[in-house]
Design an enzyme around this catalytic site. Sequence first.
Site, PDB file in Angstrom:
ATOM      1  N   ARG A  47       0.659  -1.170   0.165  1.00  0.00           N
ATOM      2  CA  ARG A  47       0.090  -0.010  -0.110  1.00  0.00           C
ATOM      3  C   ARG A  47       0.754   1.140   0.019  1.00  0.00           C
ATOM      4  O   ARG A  47       0.553   2.282  -0.730  1.00  0.00           O
ATOM      5  CB  ARG A  47      -0.885   0.085   1.304  1.00  0.00           C
ATOM      6  CG  ARG A  47      -1.984   0.713   1.276  1.00  0.00           C
ATOM      7  CD  ARG A  47      -2.738   0.762   2.547  1.00  0.00           C
ATOM      8  NE  ARG A  47      -3.816  -0.281   2.647  1.00  0.00           N
ATOM      9  CZ  ARG A  47      -5.143  -0.156   2.437  1.00  0.00           C
ATOM     10  NH1 ARG A  47      -5.617   1.035   2.052  1.00  0.00           N
ATOM     11  NH2 ARG A  47      -6.006  -1.126   2.517  1.00  0.00           N
ATOM     12  N   LEU A  91      -4.885  -3.400  -2.197  1.00  0.00           N
ATOM     13  CA  LEU A  91      -5.324  -4.777  -2.576  1.00  0.00           C
ATOM     14  C   LEU A  91      -6.707  -5.113  -2.386  1.00  0.00           C
ATOM     15  O   LEU A  91      -7.049  -6.154  -2.855  1.00  0.00           O
ATOM     16  CB  LEU A  91      -4.437  -5.649  -1.726  1.00  0.00           C
ATOM     17  CG  LEU A  91      -2.827  -5.564  -1.628  1.00  0.00           C
ATOM     18  CD1 LEU A  91      -1.986  -6.465  -0.914  1.00  0.00           C
ATOM     19  CD2 LEU A  91      -2.465  -5.862  -3.118  1.00  0.00           C
ATOM     20  N   HIS A 174       6.496 -24.146   6.165  1.00  0.00           N
ATOM     21  CA  HIS A 174       8.093 -24.205   5.934  1.00  0.00           C
ATOM     22  C   HIS A 174       8.881 -25.320   6.614  1.00  0.00           C
ATOM     23  O   HIS A 174       9.945 -25.598   6.255  1.00  0.00           O
ATOM     24  CB  HIS A 174       8.803 -22.905   6.259  1.00  0.00           C
ATOM     25  CG  HIS A 174       9.071 -22.656   7.935  1.00  0.00           C
ATOM     26  ND1 HIS A 174       8.073 -22.505   8.934  1.00  0.00           N
ATOM     27  CD2 HIS A 174       9.984 -23.037   8.509  1.00  0.00           C
ATOM     28  CE1 HIS A 174       8.336 -22.559   9.986  1.00  0.00           C
ATOM     29  NE2 HIS A 174       9.588 -22.787   9.805  1.00  0.00           N
ATOM     30  N   GLU A 212      10.779 -24.604  21.537  1.00  0.00           N
ATOM     31  CA  GLU A 212      11.492 -23.204  21.130  1.00  0.00           C
ATOM     32  C   GLU A 212      12.083 -22.537  22.649  1.00  0.00           C
ATOM     33  O   GLU A 212      11.190 -22.627  23.431  1.00  0.00           O
ATOM     34  CB  GLU A 212      10.746 -22.231  20.481  1.00  0.00           C
ATOM     35  CG  GLU A 212       9.943 -23.063  19.211  1.00  0.00           C
ATOM     36  CD  GLU A 212       8.934 -21.840  18.282  1.00  0.00           C
ATOM     37  OE1 GLU A 212       9.848 -20.859  17.735  1.00  0.00           O
ATOM     38  OE2 GLU A 212       8.017 -21.741  18.545  1.00  0.00           O
ATOM     39  N   HIS A 236       2.890 -28.053  11.395  1.00  0.00           N
ATOM     40  CA  HIS A 236       4.213 -28.496  11.528  1.00  0.00           C
ATOM     41  C   HIS A 236       4.255 -29.773  12.229  1.00  0.00           C
ATOM     42  O   HIS A 236       4.900 -30.689  11.889  1.00  0.00           O
ATOM     43  CB  HIS A 236       4.921 -27.650  12.289  1.00  0.00           C
ATOM     44  CG  HIS A 236       4.987 -26.312  11.814  1.00  0.00           C
ATOM     45  ND1 HIS A 236       5.084 -25.944  10.347  1.00  0.00           N
ATOM     46  CD2 HIS A 236       5.495 -25.003  12.262  1.00  0.00           C
ATOM     47  CE1 HIS A 236       5.213 -24.453  10.248  1.00  0.00           C
ATOM     48  NE2 HIS A 236       5.425 -23.898  11.494  1.00  0.00           N
ATOM     49  N   LYS A 336       6.638 -22.877  23.522  1.00  0.00           N
ATOM     50  CA  LYS A 336       7.770 -21.550  23.677  1.00  0.00           C
ATOM     51  C   LYS A 336       8.135 -21.410  24.664  1.00  0.00           C
ATOM     52  O   LYS A 336       7.517 -21.969  26.176  1.00  0.00           O
ATOM     53  CB  LYS A 336       6.770 -20.232  23.143  1.00  0.00           C
ATOM     54  CG  LYS A 336       6.310 -20.599  21.506  1.00  0.00           C
ATOM     55  CD  LYS A 336       6.284 -18.984  21.216  1.00  0.00           C
ATOM     56  CE  LYS A 336       5.789 -18.786  19.614  1.00  0.00           C
ATOM     57  NZ  LYS A 336       6.900 -19.174  18.762  1.00  0.00           N
TER      58      LYS A 336
HETATM   59  C1  BG6 Z   1       6.400 -20.604  12.680  1.00  0.00           C
HETATM   60  C2  BG6 Z   1       5.516 -20.293  13.843  1.00  0.00           C
HETATM   61  O1  BG6 Z   1       5.346 -21.200  11.690  1.00  0.00           O
HETATM   62  O2  BG6 Z   1       7.334 -21.592  12.892  1.00  0.00           O
HETATM   63  C3  BG6 Z   1       6.392 -19.655  14.918  1.00  0.00           C
HETATM   64  O3  BG6 Z   1       4.432 -19.251  13.373  1.00  0.00           O
HETATM   65  C4  BG6 Z   1       7.572 -20.270  15.268  1.00  0.00           C
HETATM   66  O4  BG6 Z   1       5.726 -19.218  15.980  1.00  0.00           O
HETATM   67  C5  BG6 Z   1       8.316 -20.773  14.016  1.00  0.00           C
HETATM   68  O5  BG6 Z   1       8.658 -19.753  15.902  1.00  0.00           O
HETATM   69  C6  BG6 Z   1       9.197 -21.927  14.241  1.00  0.00           C
HETATM   70  O6  BG6 Z   1      10.027 -22.338  13.045  1.00  0.00           O
HETATM   71  P1  BG6 Z   1      11.629 -22.680  13.085  1.00  0.00           P
HETATM   72  O7  BG6 Z   1      11.811 -23.080  11.746  1.00  0.00           O
HETATM   73  O8  BG6 Z   1      12.115 -21.449  13.859  1.00  0.00           O
HETATM   74  O9  BG6 Z   1      11.563 -23.826  13.923  1.00  0.00           O
END
Ligand code: BG6
EC number: 1.1.1.49
Length: 486
Positions: A47, A91, A174, A212, A236, A336
């Site tokens: 934007r 958008l 990812h 984490e 994940h 976390k």
């Molecule tokens: C993301 C989450 O998909 O994955 C995050 O939204 C998380 O909260 C992250 O920290 C962890 O990914 P990685 O690759 O650092 O283990």
Amino acid sequence: MNTPLPYTFVLFGATGDLSLRKVLPSLYRAFHTGKLGDEGRILAVARSPLDAAGYHDWAEKHVRPHLDEGIWVAGTWERFLALIDYLPLDLSRKEDYGVLAERLEQYKGTRVFYLATGPSLFAPICEGLHHANLNEGARIVLEKPLGTDLKSSMAINDAVGAIFTEAQIYRIDHYLGKESVQNLLALRFGNALFEPLWRREWIESIQITIAEELGAEGRGDFYDQTGALRDMVQNHLLQLLSIVAMEPPFSMTSDAVRDEKLRVLRSLRKLDEDQVGRDVVRGQYAAGASKGVAVPGYLDEPGVHANSETETFVALKVEIDNWRWAGVPFFLRTGKRLAERVAEIVVNFRPVPYPLLGPQSARGGANRLVIRLQPNESIRLYCLAKQPGEGMHLQTVHLDLAFDQFFHADRMDAYERLLLDVIHGRLALFVRRDEQEQAWRWVEPIQKYWATSGKPPKRYAAGTWGPPAASALLAQHGTCWLEEEN
Ligand code: BG6
């Protein structure tokens, strides 16, 4: 290595957090290593009323700090910026997409639309692209969170699916792009050694942990609406579980792999209320210490509601009702502000049938395979061996494969791999609609139970391994989390 292809990469939400932290650094990395060539164009769309030069300045300031040390090279960075054009656009107004179409006429190659925006913009963007006739032959990339439950994710999928076919849609998880997760496939299907043992007859239990050290990290607003179940378990953790438990696909083509993962998701035992109450632990971190430094509790994080019941930790027992896995508990856990950043899979094999060499040899988990996904990717196989000297005293030893020491090549970043896969049209590492919805369907009873049970999450001190109930969950099955072993 693939030959670089001409492409036009349209990045919606180009001034947002995801673009600056992940998408642009990964594109630069691919460019730096020659996997993306000079024949592509990146059109940044947002934007803000900038022009290309203004966006380049912005990227210099915001993206450069996210590049790994050593890969920023002045000349390469300049050539990379030369690929980037910028278009300011509202958008949400489909009438404005004509300007986008005009701009895109100048560029050649496969068109990729990357939606690094909030999900509320997914439907308007698709409508705008359709309005300007830009959907034909293009690829569209969607980022999580794709909805907050089954209903909302179906609504997003319906809106996107009305404009793009499933073969054009790339849903990112990812974790599927991580080198170590790819290696899991190699371990399972490239070796004859483990596969005959990979079943209920030989395996007692499996643990999958994604822990984490970090807390809400300035994302309190987002995280408080999301929580660990939606942020990590639905995607994940269930994806990792599918890869660990799936049958060998008949080929490595995208649908063959995704069909097998879907079969695992469909075989997950549905949890009823009692089971959720008993087999799912919900936690939230309180103040504590991370690496020796005092850190606040979740409720004191910026952006978090003072009485929030959002979970920052989940541990659960899952059963897979199929021929291979019936009766084998899978323990999944994520959180976390835990004691360590680690993602690993622990496969505990059954004990020998008779304690010929003493009670130690009859203990479950004496043979164990630990697949460390991050950090320091490794595979460790635990066995019992005789201690030197008189008598027969057994001791646990392990065979270790540390990937960094073996392969000296750089590990490819997950986003870099996934973005290149989109440009090359490879769908295998992206989540298909049916997988994604099946995962939501499975977590739904947990969401419902938490919404209605009136039971708040269990507190745990930051820097620990979560609430004690997570240990009790495994103790009921005569086992414990890996770090609790002696
Ligand atoms: C993301 C989450 O998909 O994955 C995050 O939204 C998380 O909260 C992250 O920290 C962890 O990914 P990685 O690759 O650092 O283990």
